[in-house]
Scaffold this active site. Structure first.
Site, PDB file in Angstrom:
ATOM      1  N   SER A  76       0.838  -1.203   0.000  1.00  0.00           N
ATOM      2  CA  SER A  76       0.000   0.000   0.000  1.00  0.00           C
ATOM      3  C   SER A  76       0.867   1.245   0.000  1.00  0.00           C
ATOM      4  O   SER A  76       1.969   1.248   0.571  1.00  0.00           O
ATOM      5  CB  SER A  76      -0.860  -0.026   1.273  1.00  0.00           C
ATOM      6  OG  SER A  76      -1.475   1.210   1.482  1.00  0.00           O
ATOM      7  N   TYR A  90      -1.807  -0.917  10.966  1.00  0.00           N
ATOM      8  CA  TYR A  90      -2.087  -1.446   9.626  1.00  0.00           C
ATOM      9  C   TYR A  90      -0.892  -1.194   8.699  1.00  0.00           C
ATOM     10  O   TYR A  90      -0.374  -2.108   8.049  1.00  0.00           O
ATOM     11  CB  TYR A  90      -3.365  -0.822   9.036  1.00  0.00           C
ATOM     12  CG  TYR A  90      -3.496  -1.114   7.556  1.00  0.00           C
ATOM     13  CD1 TYR A  90      -3.783  -2.404   7.110  1.00  0.00           C
ATOM     14  CD2 TYR A  90      -3.275  -0.120   6.596  1.00  0.00           C
ATOM     15  CE1 TYR A  90      -3.853  -2.686   5.748  1.00  0.00           C
ATOM     16  CE2 TYR A  90      -3.347  -0.394   5.244  1.00  0.00           C
ATOM     17  CZ  TYR A  90      -3.635  -1.678   4.822  1.00  0.00           C
ATOM     18  OH  TYR A  90      -3.692  -1.964   3.481  1.00  0.00           O
ATOM     19  N   LYS A 104       1.997  -3.795   6.834  1.00  0.00           N
ATOM     20  CA  LYS A 104       2.380  -3.864   5.407  1.00  0.00           C
ATOM     21  C   LYS A 104       3.894  -3.671   5.252  1.00  0.00           C
ATOM     22  O   LYS A 104       4.557  -4.374   4.488  1.00  0.00           O
ATOM     23  CB  LYS A 104       1.632  -2.784   4.606  1.00  0.00           C
ATOM     24  CG  LYS A 104       0.144  -3.050   4.474  1.00  0.00           C
ATOM     25  CD  LYS A 104      -0.131  -4.226   3.540  1.00  0.00           C
ATOM     26  CE  LYS A 104      -1.552  -4.693   3.599  1.00  0.00           C
ATOM     27  NZ  LYS A 104      -1.803  -5.953   2.912  1.00  0.00           N
TER      28      LYS A 104
HETATM   29  P1  NAD Z   1     -10.984  -6.789   1.353  1.00  0.00           P
HETATM   30  O1  NAD Z   1     -11.164  -6.778   2.834  1.00  0.00           O
HETATM   31  O2  NAD Z   1     -12.161  -6.554   0.508  1.00  0.00           O
HETATM   32  O3  NAD Z   1     -10.296  -8.160   0.897  1.00  0.00           O
HETATM   33  C1  NAD Z   1      -9.416  -8.866   1.723  1.00  0.00           C
HETATM   34  C2  NAD Z   1      -9.879 -10.316   1.742  1.00  0.00           C
HETATM   35  O4  NAD Z   1      -9.001 -11.065   2.576  1.00  0.00           O
HETATM   36  C3  NAD Z   1     -11.297 -10.479   2.316  1.00  0.00           C
HETATM   37  O5  NAD Z   1     -12.064 -11.253   1.428  1.00  0.00           O
HETATM   38  C4  NAD Z   1     -11.073 -11.203   3.642  1.00  0.00           C
HETATM   39  O6  NAD Z   1     -12.159 -12.050   3.962  1.00  0.00           O
HETATM   40  C5  NAD Z   1      -9.782 -11.951   3.364  1.00  0.00           C
HETATM   41  N1  NAD Z   1      -8.988 -12.251   4.562  1.00  0.00           N
HETATM   42  C6  NAD Z   1      -8.624 -11.407   5.556  1.00  0.00           C
HETATM   43  N2  NAD Z   1      -7.881 -12.054   6.456  1.00  0.00           N
HETATM   44  C7  NAD Z   1      -7.763 -13.340   6.026  1.00  0.00           C
HETATM   45  C8  NAD Z   1      -7.133 -14.495   6.543  1.00  0.00           C
HETATM   46  N3  NAD Z   1      -6.478 -14.474   7.694  1.00  0.00           N
HETATM   47  N4  NAD Z   1      -7.207 -15.639   5.839  1.00  0.00           N
HETATM   48  C9  NAD Z   1      -7.886 -15.702   4.666  1.00  0.00           C
HETATM   49  N5  NAD Z   1      -8.517 -14.636   4.139  1.00  0.00           N
HETATM   50  C10 NAD Z   1      -8.450 -13.466   4.821  1.00  0.00           C
HETATM   51  O7  NAD Z   1      -9.835  -5.741   1.025  1.00  0.00           O
HETATM   52  P2  NAD Z   1      -9.318  -5.194  -0.372  1.00  0.00           P
HETATM   53  O8  NAD Z   1      -9.653  -3.757  -0.436  1.00  0.00           O
HETATM   54  O9  NAD Z   1      -9.732  -6.090  -1.459  1.00  0.00           O
HETATM   55  O10 NAD Z   1      -7.748  -5.291  -0.130  1.00  0.00           O
HETATM   56  C11 NAD Z   1      -6.994  -6.412  -0.570  1.00  0.00           C
HETATM   57  C12 NAD Z   1      -5.559  -6.222  -0.088  1.00  0.00           C
HETATM   58  O11 NAD Z   1      -5.047  -5.002  -0.606  1.00  0.00           O
HETATM   59  C13 NAD Z   1      -5.423  -6.145   1.424  1.00  0.00           C
HETATM   60  O12 NAD Z   1      -4.245  -6.827   1.801  1.00  0.00           O
HETATM   61  C14 NAD Z   1      -5.292  -4.662   1.678  1.00  0.00           C
HETATM   62  O13 NAD Z   1      -4.560  -4.386   2.846  1.00  0.00           O
HETATM   63  C15 NAD Z   1      -4.539  -4.211   0.447  1.00  0.00           C
HETATM   64  N6  NAD Z   1      -4.770  -2.799   0.097  1.00  0.00           N
HETATM   65  C16 NAD Z   1      -6.041  -2.335  -0.018  1.00  0.00           C
HETATM   66  C17 NAD Z   1      -6.243  -0.986  -0.319  1.00  0.00           C
HETATM   67  C18 NAD Z   1      -7.642  -0.405  -0.398  1.00  0.00           C
HETATM   68  O14 NAD Z   1      -7.786   0.802  -0.250  1.00  0.00           O
HETATM   69  N7  NAD Z   1      -8.675  -1.211  -0.635  1.00  0.00           N
HETATM   70  C19 NAD Z   1      -5.152  -0.142  -0.530  1.00  0.00           C
HETATM   71  C20 NAD Z   1      -3.869  -0.671  -0.419  1.00  0.00           C
HETATM   72  C21 NAD Z   1      -3.683  -1.999  -0.103  1.00  0.00           C
HETATM   73  C1  WQD Z   2      -9.130   9.977   1.122  1.00  0.00           C
HETATM   74  C2  WQD Z   2      -9.326  11.464   1.384  1.00  0.00           C
HETATM   75  C3  WQD Z   2      -9.664  11.998   3.697  1.00  0.00           C
HETATM   76  C4  WQD Z   2     -13.527   9.983   4.125  1.00  0.00           C
HETATM   77  C5  WQD Z   2      -6.768   4.845   3.107  1.00  0.00           C
HETATM   78  C6  WQD Z   2      -5.758   4.105   3.941  1.00  0.00           C
HETATM   79  C7  WQD Z   2      -4.651   3.607   3.062  1.00  0.00           C
HETATM   80  C8  WQD Z   2      -5.187   2.806   1.872  1.00  0.00           C
HETATM   81  C9  WQD Z   2      -6.270   3.517   1.152  1.00  0.00           C
HETATM   82  C10 WQD Z   2      -5.108   0.485   2.426  1.00  0.00           C
HETATM   83  C11 WQD Z   2      -8.592  11.969   2.621  1.00  0.00           C
HETATM   84  C12 WQD Z   2     -10.895  12.326   2.886  1.00  0.00           C
HETATM   85  C13 WQD Z   2     -12.346  10.480   3.622  1.00  0.00           C
HETATM   86  C14 WQD Z   2     -14.546  10.895   4.500  1.00  0.00           C
HETATM   87  C15 WQD Z   2     -13.131  12.713   3.814  1.00  0.00           C
HETATM   88  N1  WQD Z   2      -5.744   1.557   2.295  1.00  0.00           N
HETATM   89  N2  WQD Z   2     -12.156  11.820   3.468  1.00  0.00           N
HETATM   90  N3  WQD Z   2     -14.316  12.231   4.320  1.00  0.00           N
HETATM   91  O1  WQD Z   2      -6.861   7.890   3.920  1.00  0.00           O
HETATM   92  O2  WQD Z   2      -5.992   8.238   1.561  1.00  0.00           O
HETATM   93  O3  WQD Z   2      -6.138   5.954   2.485  1.00  0.00           O
HETATM   94  O4  WQD Z   2      -7.261   3.960   2.082  1.00  0.00           O
HETATM   95  O5  WQD Z   2      -3.936   0.302   2.303  1.00  0.00           O
HETATM   96  O6  WQD Z   2      -3.834   2.840   3.889  1.00  0.00           O
HETATM   97  O7  WQD Z   2      -5.250   4.990   4.919  1.00  0.00           O
HETATM   98  O8  WQD Z   2      -8.215   7.111   1.893  1.00  0.00           O
HETATM   99  O9  WQD Z   2     -10.561   7.242   1.234  1.00  0.00           O
HETATM  100  O10 WQD Z   2      -9.988   7.246   3.693  1.00  0.00           O
HETATM  101  O11 WQD Z   2      -9.448   9.249   2.307  1.00  0.00           O
HETATM  102  O12 WQD Z   2     -12.983  13.932   3.700  1.00  0.00           O
HETATM  103  O13 WQD Z   2     -15.615  10.515   4.989  1.00  0.00           O
HETATM  104  O14 WQD Z   2     -10.726  11.683   1.649  1.00  0.00           O
HETATM  105  O15 WQD Z   2      -9.464  12.968   4.685  1.00  0.00           O
HETATM  106  O16 WQD Z   2      -8.147  13.262   2.339  1.00  0.00           O
HETATM  107  P1  WQD Z   2      -6.751   7.392   2.534  1.00  0.00           P
HETATM  108  P2  WQD Z   2      -9.629   7.645   2.307  1.00  0.00           P
END
Ligand code: NAD
Ligand code: WQD
Length: 353
Positions: A126, A150, A154
């Site tokens: 991430s 979190y 990562k």
């Molecule tokens: P999500 O929660 O929709 O998907 C994650 C999946 O992993 C879920 O289906 C959950 O049931 C499964 N899971 C969690 N723990 C588990 C375990 N111990 N064993 C088996 N399955 C498990 O999330 P997402 O948004 O699809 O994110 C996928 C990956 O990408 C995650 O690792 C997340 O940290 C990373 N990521 C997400 C974002 C984002 O903003 N969505 C941004 C950066 C990184």
């Molecule tokens: C985006 C912008 C908020 C909600 C997060 C995680 C990051 C990654 C992606 C997993 C910011 C603003 C948000 C609201 C708002 N996930 N905001 N009102 O914080 O960039 O990233 O998700 O890895 O680790 O931290 O994403 O969508 O929460 O926020 O004003 O109700 O929207 O302040 O500027 P963020 P976000």
């Protein structure tokens, strides 16, 4: 089988979209997920969209015995490792849960992979590993630092992958650092389905639009940005999914070259790659794009900054383009349109009862 991939967390938001892209690219997939943050309905819908049943195993990445059964039953080329917990606020309240799930779970997965001599992995990292960036756009050599469990989980996994690469050059380890994934499949059949009130901006906007939430709180309008609101690199989830296909194709190519003795390079090693568009969009710009594209009014109010937020974050996407031949194609308008299609067709997400 060279094109068989284990997809951990494949029932989740990004995983489900990636399963479709992998299938379309000719990969055979096995999904492994404990459904802690997803539902079988997502798997059913992916199966319908690809026109054949998905092989799905309900299991936890911390359960070595269960993983071993899966690796014994299939010969995988590699693993795409999405499984993990992702809520920043929850990670502050429950750090042990996050380290156990995201770090211990990944170690268990890597141990089982090593035992079965499967050493190709694409890990979901991430942009959060960059913390408050020193410069923009953020490239892969930017300093890494995190302020919440979190993010630390990562970053810790990235360190583990890098150490593994040093210890044994037969590992090929790609960490894809996603920026802000939004949007949904253009069919409107799969998308992001938060369990609770959304923490993230786009699902919050779409739930206001569909009438589930009253108004959006915009966290701060005094940042040093174009209009005072936070700036992020929003990327369409289907572009992100294609990024995974490109990463696997790259691994496949490198492994084939090495097997053929055609290169001096021993392995991919540990390779971090940003997946973003390279373009920043402010919160207000996203709200107004959503209104324009969907015709829905989004009532909002400005409130205090959210603790831990940064002003601006967007990627340099050059490395992905150069190494993987991948770049994001879809616009902010596409992201809004597809989010709205999913939200309006599924006001209660996958909860269809
Ligand atoms: P999500 O929660 O929709 O998907 C994650 C999946 O992993 C879920 O289906 C959950 O049931 C499964 N899971 C969690 N723990 C588990 C375990 N111990 N064993 C088996 N399955 C498990 O999330 P997402 O948004 O699809 O994110 C996928 C990956 O990408 C995650 O690792 C997340 O940290 C990373 N990521 C997400 C974002 C984002 O903003 N969505 C941004 C950066 C990184
Ligand atoms: C985006 C912008 C908020 C909600 C997060 C995680 C990051 C990654 C992606 C997993 C910011 C603003 C948000 C609201 C708002 N996930 N905001 N009102 O914080 O960039 O990233 O998700 O890895 O680790 O931290 O994403 O969508 O929460 O926020 O004003 O109700 O929207 O302040 O500027 P963020 P976000």
């Amino acid at each position: 089988m060279k094109n068989k991939i284990l997809v951990t967390g494949g029932a989740g938001y990004i995983g489900s979209h990636t399963c479709i892209a992998l299938h379309q690219a000719g990969y055979e997939i096995v999904v492994y997920d404990n459904l802690s943050n997803s539902s079988r309905e997502a798997i059913n819908r992916v199966s319908t969209l690809i026109g054949q049943p998905i092989e799905f195993i309900e299991g936890d990445i911390r359960d070595a015995e269960s993983l071993k059964q899966v690796f014994a039953a299939h010969h995988f080329f590699g693993v795409i490792h999405f499984a993990g917990l992702k809520a920043v606020g929850e990670s502050v309240a429950k750090p042990l849960l996050y380290y156990n799930n995201n770090v211990s779970g990944t170690i268990t997965l890597l141990e089982v992979m090593a035992e079965y001599n499967i050493k190709n992995i694409v890990f979901s990292s991430s942009a959060t590993v960059y913390g408050d960036p020193e410069y923009l756009p953020i490239d892969e050599s930017s300093k890494r630092s995190c302020t919440n469990p979190y993010g630390q989980s990562k970053l810790t996994v990235e360190y583990i992958l890098a150490d593994l690469a040093v210890s044994d050059d037969s590992w090929n380890l790609i960490a894809l650092r996603y920026f802000n994934p939004v949007g949904a499949h253009p069919s409107g059949q799969i998308g992001e389905d938060p369990n609770d009130i959304p923490n993230n901006l786009m699902p919050y906007i779409s739930q206001v639009a569909v009438g589930k939430l009253e108004k959006l709180s915009i966290f701060g309008n005094d940042y040093p940005t174009v209009d005072g609101t936070g700036v992020r690199d929003f990327i369409h989830v289907t572009d992100l999914a294609q990024g995974h296909v490109a990463a696997l194709n790259y691994l496949d190519k490198q492994v084939s070259l090495n097997e053929g003795g055609k290169t001096q390079q021993d392995s991919v090693g540990f390779l971090p790659i940003n997946l973003g568009t390279g373009k920043g969009t402010s919160v207000l710009e996203l709200v107004s794009a959503f209104s324009e594209v969907t015709g829905q009014t989004i009532p909002y109010q400005f409130t205090d900054r959210r603790a831990g937020d940064i002003a601006s974050c967007y990627a340099s996407a050059d490395k992905a383009k150069m190494l993987l031949g991948w770049q994001a194609e879809l616009s902010i308008a596409d992201m809004c349109q597809d989010t709205w299609r999913w939200q309006s067709m599924n006001p209660n997400g996958y909860n269809v009862s």
